[in-house]
Design a protein around this motif. Sequence first.
Motif, mmCIF file in Angstrom:
data_model
loop_
_atom_site.group_PDB
_atom_site.id
_atom_site.type_symbol
_atom_site.label_atom_id
_atom_site.label_comp_id
_atom_site.label_asym_id
_atom_site.label_seq_id
_atom_site.Cartn_x
_atom_site.Cartn_y
_atom_site.Cartn_z
ATOM 1 N N ASP A 1 1.709 6.524 -6.929
ATOM 2 C CA ASP A 1 0.543 7.319 -7.338
ATOM 3 C C ASP A 1 0.714 8.812 -7.083
ATOM 4 O O ASP A 1 0.128 9.626 -7.793
ATOM 5 N N THR A 2 1.496 9.174 -6.059
ATOM 6 C CA THR A 2 1.649 10.591 -5.728
ATOM 7 C C THR A 2 2.939 11.202 -6.277
ATOM 8 O O THR A 2 3.158 12.397 -6.119
ATOM 9 N N TYR A 3 3.781 10.400 -6.932
ATOM 10 C CA TYR A 3 5.021 10.941 -7.487
ATOM 11 C C TYR A 3 4.661 11.863 -8.654
ATOM 12 O O TYR A 3 3.823 11.508 -9.485
ATOM 13 N N PRO A 4 5.261 13.039 -8.717
ATOM 14 C CA PRO A 4 4.904 13.988 -9.785
ATOM 15 C C PRO A 4 5.078 13.384 -11.182
ATOM 16 O O PRO A 4 6.120 12.828 -11.504
ATOM 17 N N THR B 1 2.482 1.682 -3.402
ATOM 18 C CA THR B 1 1.489 2.134 -4.375
ATOM 19 C C THR B 1 1.191 3.612 -4.187
ATOM 20 O O THR B 1 1.097 4.369 -5.167
ATOM 21 N N ASP B 2 1.052 4.054 -2.942
ATOM 22 C CA ASP B 2 0.815 5.476 -2.672
ATOM 23 C C ASP B 2 1.979 6.330 -3.161
ATOM 24 O O ASP B 2 1.768 7.414 -3.718
ATOM 25 N N LEU B 3 3.208 5.875 -2.939
ATOM 26 C CA LEU B 3 4.374 6.626 -3.416
ATOM 27 C C LEU B 3 4.349 6.788 -4.933
ATOM 28 O O LEU B 3 4.590 7.871 -5.458
ATOM 29 N N ARG C 1 0.833 -1.216 0.000
ATOM 30 C CA ARG C 1 0.000 0.000 0.000
ATOM 31 C C ARG C 1 0.860 1.256 0.000
ATOM 32 O O ARG C 1 0.603 2.203 -0.747
#
Length: 112
Positions: A64-67, A60-62, A57
Amino acid sequence: QGRNPLDPNQPLRTVDQAGPAVRLWEARVARGPLKNTRMLLKEFLPDAREVAEQELRVYTDLVDTYPATEDFGDAPVATLRGWFKTSVEVRSLRFRTEWQQRFPRAPVPQAG
C-alpha cells in the motif's frame, strides 16, 4: 558470504519448542504463465497464527505504501501470490487419507 536460507544446497533446520512453528517448502509452479517459477511456501501452524497475521499486515502495508510510480517487481520483498486459512475439515479422516495419497512426503496440514 552468508548462508542463503532459500538455497536448497545450504539446508538448515532449527527447532525451537518454545516458539510458534512455521514450515517452509520450496516449490516450482507446474502449469500456466508462471510455469517453473520458484516459489517459497509457508505453513503457519495454529500456534503461529498471530505471526502469520502480522506478516500479512506488514506485507499489505508495504504494498500500500510502495510508490505508485515505481514497478513493485523491483521492490526488495518477495511477491505474495496468495494465502488461505485452513478449517477444521483438515481433521477429517477423508481429508487426511486423500492428502497422504496425493502428497506422501508432506505432513498433513493442521487446522488454523
